[in-house]
Scaffold this motif. Structure first.
Motif, PDB file in Angstrom:
ATOM      1  N   GLY A   2       0.709  -1.461  -0.085  1.00  0.00           N
ATOM      2  CA  GLY A   2       0.329   0.066   0.049  1.00  0.00           C
ATOM      3  C   GLY A   2       0.720   1.504  -0.062  1.00  0.00           C
TER       4      GLY A   2
ATOM      5  N   LEU B 286      -7.161  -5.255   0.003  1.00  0.00           N
ATOM      6  CA  LEU B 286      -6.068  -6.422   0.374  1.00  0.00           C
ATOM      7  C   LEU B 286      -6.401  -7.120   1.703  1.00  0.00           C
TER       8      LEU B 286
ATOM      9  N   THR C 223      -6.641   2.572   0.926  1.00  0.00           N
ATOM     10  CA  THR C 223      -7.356   1.945  -0.274  1.00  0.00           C
ATOM     11  C   THR C 223      -7.117   0.716  -0.877  1.00  0.00           C
ATOM     12  N   VAL C 224      -5.235   0.031  -1.039  1.00  0.00           N
ATOM     13  CA  VAL C 224      -4.985  -0.590  -1.572  1.00  0.00           C
ATOM     14  C   VAL C 224      -5.088  -1.634   0.009  1.00  0.00           C
TER      15      VAL C 224
ATOM     16  N   ILE D 247       2.710   1.767  -3.852  1.00  0.00           N
ATOM     17  CA  ILE D 247       1.158   2.172  -4.717  1.00  0.00           C
ATOM     18  C   ILE D 247       1.174   3.957  -3.971  1.00  0.00           C
TER      19      ILE D 247
ATOM     20  N   SER E 293      -4.855   6.446  -1.499  1.00  0.00           N
ATOM     21  CA  SER E 293      -4.491   5.514  -2.215  1.00  0.00           C
ATOM     22  C   SER E 293      -4.040   4.238  -1.677  1.00  0.00           C
ATOM     23  N   THR E 294      -3.113   4.572  -0.449  1.00  0.00           N
ATOM     24  CA  THR E 294      -2.391   4.167   0.205  1.00  0.00           C
ATOM     25  C   THR E 294      -3.689   2.840   1.271  1.00  0.00           C
TER      26      THR E 294
END
Length: 117
Positions: free
Chosen positions: A69, A105, A100-101, A72, A97-98
């Motif tokens: 995360g 996952l 969300t990833v 990305i 972004s961090t």
């Protein structure tokens, strides 16, 4: 209601507490002491959730998800910076972004297995 094996439930007919031993169509198998008896799912009331103990494999998986995360997030922040985004926009894109990833996952691979009854 979502149930998993090991959850503590109460039978509404006789107020018996037990753990979920299994599930079939419309029936929950309730473990009381050493006996297992079928109870209609309409008569079952949730008391407590079963929690899986933490294992080293789960900790390693969480660390891998956090690392992925962060990577990305930094890549997305760098892409926004190259497009001329401001500091607030770069920080917002990197953070979202961090998060969300990592949450995606974790939700896909480490979610608790529950069955709707």
């Amino acid at each position: 209601m979502l149930l998993a094996i090991g959850d503590v439930v109460r039978d509404r007919q006789d107020d018996a507490l037990g753990t979920v031993a299994g599930m079939a169509s419309g029936v929950v198998l309730l473990r009381l002491n050493d006996a297992v008896r079928p109870v209609p799912s309409a008569n079952v009331e949730m008391v407590a959730r079963a929690v899986k103990p933490r294992t080293p494999a789960l900790d390693v998986a969480n660390l891998c998800f956090i690392a992925l995360g962060l990577i990305i997030g930094v890549v997305m922040g760098t892409a926004v910076a190259q497009l001329g985004g401001g500091t607030f926009l770069i920080a917002s894109v990197t953070f979202t972004s961090t998060v969300t990833v990592i949450s995606g996952l974790t939700g896909v691979f480490l979610r608790p297995r529950r069955i709707r009854v």
